[in-house]
Design an enzyme around this catalytic site. Structure first.
Site, PDB file in Angstrom:
ATOM      1  N   HIS A   1       0.836  -1.204   0.000  1.00 20.06           N
ATOM      2  CA  HIS A   1       0.000   0.000   0.000  1.00 20.06           C
ATOM      3  C   HIS A   1       0.868   1.251   0.000  1.00 20.06           C
ATOM      4  CE1 HIS A   1      -3.112  -2.626   2.241  1.00 20.06           C
ATOM      5  NE2 HIS A   1      -3.585  -2.443   1.023  1.00 20.06           N
TER       6      HIS A   1
ATOM      7  N   LYS B   1     -18.599  -4.953   8.071  1.00 15.17           N
ATOM      8  CA  LYS B   1     -17.326  -5.624   8.287  1.00 15.17           C
ATOM      9  C   LYS B   1     -16.655  -5.077   9.532  1.00 15.17           C
ATOM     10  CE  LYS B   1     -14.664  -6.984   4.620  1.00 15.17           C
ATOM     11  NZ  LYS B   1     -13.769  -6.734   3.490  1.00 15.17           N
TER      12      LYS B   1
ATOM     13  N   ARG C   1      -1.908  -6.414  -7.960  1.00 14.72           N
ATOM     14  CA  ARG C   1      -0.897  -7.422  -7.665  1.00 14.72           C
ATOM     15  C   ARG C   1      -0.850  -8.530  -8.693  1.00 14.72           C
ATOM     16  NH1 ARG C   1      -3.219  -8.906  -2.003  1.00 14.72           N
ATOM     17  NH2 ARG C   1      -5.016  -8.652  -3.333  1.00 14.72           N
TER      18      ARG C   1
ATOM     19  N   SER D   1      -3.385  -7.519   3.262  1.00 14.69           N
ATOM     20  CA  SER D   1      -3.635  -7.274   4.687  1.00 14.69           C
ATOM     21  C   SER D   1      -4.193  -8.518   5.362  1.00 14.69           C
ATOM     22  CB  SER D   1      -4.613  -6.108   4.855  1.00 14.69           C
ATOM     23  OG  SER D   1      -4.044  -4.913   4.399  1.00 14.69           O
TER      24      SER D   1
END
Length: 160
Positions: free
Chosen positions: A20, A44, A93, A130
């Protein structure tokens, strides 16, 4: 008025990884202003609160004078329109990220005219997320190579 010289790097950043940080630093070199926007999703439960995440982000990229943090809920493009942000900067990614992000980028452009710029991940960070960092840390693994020292300390404190 929306200006393309202002960009947002959105995400949950729970926690912010060096991947990040790399994307934010690269975006900061491309745009006059970058807002790192933490998504608030009441459905969440993150490990870190939104305020903790913003503090950790500020610590990780606080040396960049053109980077700020914010929190948003709802549709990112609505927030962009309200804030006058013309570009979403996202890190990719893998082809899986691209397949997920492309339709979203096209929908965002259709809805509001906000463009998305994709920044390919540094190869050293392509396997880091993460979620994976938290999973490895919970299992007692060493995640120090993927986090700033301050984020690593905060993660260790959270996990006990």
């Amino acid at each position: 008025m929306i200006t393309a010289m202002r960009a947002v790097c959105p995400g949950s950043f729970d926690p912010m990884t060096l991947g990040h940080v790399d994307v934010v630093r690269r975006a900061a070199a491309m745009f006059d202003e970058v807002v790192v926007a933490v998504a608030v999703n009441p459905a969440k439960q993150g490990l870190f609160t939104v305020d903790e995440r913003r503090d950790l982000i500020a610590g990780a990229v606080g040396d960049l004078p053109n980077v700020t943090t914010a929190a948003f809920s709802g549709l990112l493009v609505d927030w962009c329109r309200e804030q006058g942000v013309g570009v979403i900067a996202k890190g990719l990614r893998s082809d899986t990220d691209y397949a997920y992000e492309l339709p979203m980028a096209q929908m965002n452009r259709h809805l509001t005219g906000v463009d998305t710029v994709f920044l390919t991940a540094d190869p050293a960070h392509t396997f880091v997320s993460s979620s994976l960092v938290k999973e490895v840390a919970r299992g007692g693994g060493d995640v120090s190579a993927f986090l700033t020292p301050a984020v690593l300390d905060a993660l260790r404190t959270k996990l006990g």
